[in-house]
Design an enzyme around this catalytic site. Structure first.
Site, PDB file in Angstrom:
ATOM      1  CG  ASP A 106      18.411   2.218  41.349  1.00 59.80           C
ATOM      2  OD1 ASP A 106      17.503   2.745  41.354  1.00 59.80           O
ATOM      3  OD2 ASP A 106      18.509   1.026  40.684  1.00 59.80           O
TER       4      ASP A 106
HETATM    5  C1  GLC Z   1      16.375  -0.185  38.415  1.00 55.18           C
HETATM    6  C2  GLC Z   1      15.261   0.398  39.469  1.00 55.18           C
HETATM    7  C3  GLC Z   1      15.564  -0.338  40.785  1.00 55.18           C
HETATM    8  C4  GLC Z   1      15.723  -1.816  40.472  1.00 55.18           C
HETATM    9  C5  GLC Z   1      17.036  -1.893  39.790  1.00 55.18           C
HETATM   10  C6  GLC Z   1      17.423  -3.513  39.413  1.00 55.18           C
HETATM   11  O1  GLC Z   1      17.021   1.024  37.756  1.00 55.18           O
HETATM   12  O2  GLC Z   1      15.715   1.810  39.700  1.00 55.18           O
HETATM   13  O3  GLC Z   1      14.374  -0.335  41.408  1.00 55.18           O
HETATM   14  O4  GLC Z   1      15.754  -2.629  41.706  1.00 55.18           O
HETATM   15  O5  GLC Z   1      17.245  -1.104  38.616  1.00 55.18           O
HETATM   16  O6  GLC Z   1      16.611  -3.646  38.245  1.00 55.18           O
END
Ligand code: GLC
Length: 739
Positions: free
Chosen positions: A230
């Site tokens: 993430d």
């Molecule tokens: C965020 C989210 C994830 C998302 C990523 C990119 O922190 O937790 O679901 O796809 O960052 O935006």
């Protein structure tokens, strides 16, 4: 054009390889122009495309307009996998249009608590429903030659301290709940990538959790795609690669790249391990290289979003058949959401819609704001205006719901209540207007102190950019509600499974409720709920009968078919969701009273009947046996429960689950009951039992007579080492009898 991955791997320098395992920026991977390795783009989902192409001062800003489809919870409320496939397919089409390679979704974490800020994005409190719907969605996106990123692996079940919280979860609970949907999607839809979660699980960050990423995801489930972090979830880049994580996002991450080069050079990280990550990233890039860009019809996607939302909304109450409204003559709409509805949640999934349908754009009804434009500020004058007007109308439709700020990625709710001004208005309007309809624009459960005072309640959830037009279609009966709740609406926050632990702001989350979340919890406690999992009404009624099973026994390796007939008893067409639950009457471990193991949505004309069929297999009966380290269906009586809500299961049949006896794994604390339960024949052991029975003055374990039950319970609970004391049989002799 495909990449010659073997040649590339031979020609990449160590520095280039270390560079490839972290992104170029927020949305792009790195290219290696020298060798013709292209950069590819990823974009959020999950219910619409958030593609960022514009930069300001080096940072991405804004998003390219895209169609906002029903959010995860709304889509799941349809209980229709084909709808999930269709949403995924359209999302994939839009990704092709924006030259996006992989969409970051679906988000399949479970709703451990109704307070989670991202519940609107997550699908259900039930892992089976989550898995089936997410599998269809992934197949839909990938049918377009576009990848997905199944997220957030795993146990990202709260937003409070999400980047550091340590989720303490026993293995059986992980397997049966928090990993189960991921397992189903990985095995049945083969997502191109998986996104690891921020949090720790039992002390180890997901990004470097070798048990999670390598032992379970890759070795047990056979996942061979890319695992990415993430955004910002990388903790230790070397440990992460040793755990088989591939890609750090976002990039660039030069310090981590250098750390990897150093680790290889110092022999702390085998270059082969880095190569494996690079190979998987190259294979992932390669999958999408031949996907042709396409143009797509935004209006057609918008129209589809309208039809989809009409199948997602959940009719919770409809007294006196108040809905559908024959017309909007003398109908008063109340609330700013009638003009500008809430249709999506906050955070990374928040997209820029093509347009937004407000109900008042699609019908002529009188309207009053009722409360502040922000949806949460009371306005006495506006309230009074509604109370004065309400009695003059045939019906009042209140467009209620949670304002944006109440539900978002990044923080959890602290209450289940709607804004007080909304509860107050609804309660007071219902006192002067019996035909009051409440529409809910919520991403997660809310309390409804006025429930029994209003005529009808229609939960639209967060229905996407076409929610307003879909609402009009549903209010007029042009479309018939057919959604079911994918989560329990509790009566009180204090009744919820994780109440004593959730969102307390601590650094640790302790899953004391174990496998008992959602309806599993409330059923086990025989607790009342506001609205149960799987519940939803229609404008028609349905009847179920004729439950038939292909067999009354089940044993390992077999399947069992259950059939049931569903009939539309009303005068309008509609869809019903037939649900099948399984509950074990006996079990060696604590199990929920029942668990969802099948559902079928079926459309029926008035008077029409159809037979729906379910196939039950080992996982329909099994629990995760930590001792066996496997799924295990223990012998006992299974109750097959069929109905149209988790609390309306009129058809019941029993199946005897048969289990092959097997030698018991003996330790000195193994009890006599465990030995007997194993079903393995131990004739010499039976003779020892007689000696023990004799020490209690009875002739056998099954002797009748006074205190027999007490003696029997004592004997069954007796550990083998105690036979020395109670029956003069030393442990070695007991072991001999168990060979
Ligand atoms: C965020 C989210 C994830 C998302 C990523 C990119 O922190 O937790 O679901 O796809 O960052 O935006």
């Amino acid at each position: 054009m495909h990449l010659d991955r073997a040649s590339l791997l031979r020609n990449l320098t160590l520095e280039e390889k270390a560079g490839l395992v972290s992104g170029a920026d927020s949305w792009w991977t790195k290219a290696v122009d020298r060798l013709g390795i292209p950069a590819i783009m990823v974009s959020d989902g999950p219910h619409g495309l958030r593609t960022q192409t514009e930069r300001r001062n080096g940072a991405y800003v804004g998003a390219v307009p895209a169609v906002c489809f029903p959010a995860g919870v709304a889509l799941t409320a349809s209980f229709d996998p084909s709808l999930a496939y269709e949403e995924g397919s359209r999302l994939g089409e839009e990704a092709r249009g924006q030259r996006v390679h992989t969409v970051l979704g679906p988000a399949v974490n479970l709703k451990r608590s109704p307070l989670c800020g991202r519940n609107f994005e997550y699908l259900s409190e039930d892992p089976y429903l989550t898995g089936v719907m997410a599998t269809a969605y992934v197949r839909g996106v990938q049918s377009q030659g576009i990848g997905v990123s199944l997220k957030h692996f795993a146990a990202n079940n709260q937003e409070t301290r999400r980047m550091s919280v340590d989720e303490h979860i026993d293995e059986r609970t992980l397997r049966e709940l928090y990993l189960a949907a991921f397992e189903m999607v990985v095995k049945e839809a083969h997502p191109w990538t998986v996104m690891c979660s921020y949090n720790r699980i039992n002390g180890s960050y997901s990004s470097e959790n070798a048990w999670l990423l390598d032992d379970v995801l890759r070795k047990e489930w056979g996942f061979d795609g890319v695992v990415m972090t993430d955004w910002g979830a990388m903790n230790d880049p070397v440990k992460a690669r040793q755990a088989s994580l591939d890609l750090e996002m976002p990039g660039p991450s030069p310090e981590h790249d250098k750390a990897l080069v150093r680790a290889v050079r110092e022999g702390k990280l085998p270059e082969a391990t880095l190569d494996a990550a690079v190979e998987r990233i190259l294979a992932w890039i390669d999958k999408g290289l031949e996907t042709a860009p396409c143009t797509y019809d935004r209006e057609a996607h918008h129209a589809w979003a309208r039809e989809a939302e009409a199948q997602c909304a959940v009719l919770l109450r409809n007294e006196r058949h108040l809905l559908p409204l024959a017309s909007f003559d003398r109908v008063l709409f109340v609330g700013p959401f009638a003009r500008t509805p809430r249709y999506q949640g906050g955070g990374s999934s928040h997209i820029r819609p093509i347009k937004l349908d407000g109900a008042l754009d699609f019908c002529a009804a009188d309207w009053l704001p009722g409360w502040g434009d922000d949806g949460k500020t009371a306005d006495p004058a506006r309230l009074q205006a509604v109370l004065d007007a309400a009695p003059r109308y045939r019906a009042v439709v209140v467009f209620a719901g949670l304002p944006d700020a109440y539900e978002s990625e990044g923080y959890d709710r602290t209450s289940l209540a709607l804004p007080a001004c909304q509860d107050a208005l609804i309660d007071q309007v219902a006192s002067v207007q019996s035909d009051t309809v409440v529409l809910l624009h919520v991403g997660s459960p809310v309390t409804m102190p006025w429930k029994d005072k209003v005529g009808a309640i229609l939960n639209l959830y967060l229905g996407g950019e076409a929610v307003g037009s879909a609402t009009v279609d549903l209010l007029t009966g042009k479309r018939i509600p057919s959604g079911k709740l994918p989560e329990t609406f509790p009566l009180r926050l204090e009744d919820t499974p994780a109440y004593t632990d959730y969102g307390r702001g601590t650094h640790d989350a302790w899953y004391g409720e174990r496998v008992f979340i959602g309806y599993r919890w409330y059923d086990d406690r025989k607790a009342g709920v506001l609205f149960p999992f799987g519940f939803g009404l229609s404008y028609t009624t349905f009847g179920l009968d004729g439950l038939e099973l292909s067999s009354r026994t089940w044993s390992k390796g077999s399947t069992l078919e259950a059939k049931v007939r569903v009939t539309n008893l009303g005068s309008v067409a509609g869809s019903e969701v037939v649900q099948l639950y399984v509950g074990m009457a006996q079990s060696p471990v604590p199990r929920p009273p029942k668990e969802l193991k099948g559902f079928r949505k079926v459309f029926l004309e008035p008077g029409e009947s159809k037979v729906v069929s379910f196939v039950l297999d080992e996982r329909s009966f099994a629990f995760w046996d930590v001792e066996r380290h496997a799924w295990h269906a223990a012998k006992g009586t299974a109750r097959i429960l069929v109905g149209t809500s988790s609390r309306d299961l009129p058809l019941v049949a029993k199946v005897e689950v048969r289990e092959e006896p097997r030698p018991v794994v003996v330790t000195d604390t193994t009890t006599i009951g465990d030995v007997i339960d194993s079903g393995w024949p131990y004739p010499r052991f039976d003779a020892l039992l007689k000696k023990l029975a004799a020490s209690y003055g009875i002739d056998s374990l099954d002797a009748a007579g006074e205190d027999a039950a007490m003696y029997r319970s004592w004997m069954l609970a007796t550990p083998l080492h105690s036979l020395a004391v109670f029956a003069g049989v030393p442990y070695e002799q007991v072991l001999e009898a168990l060979r």
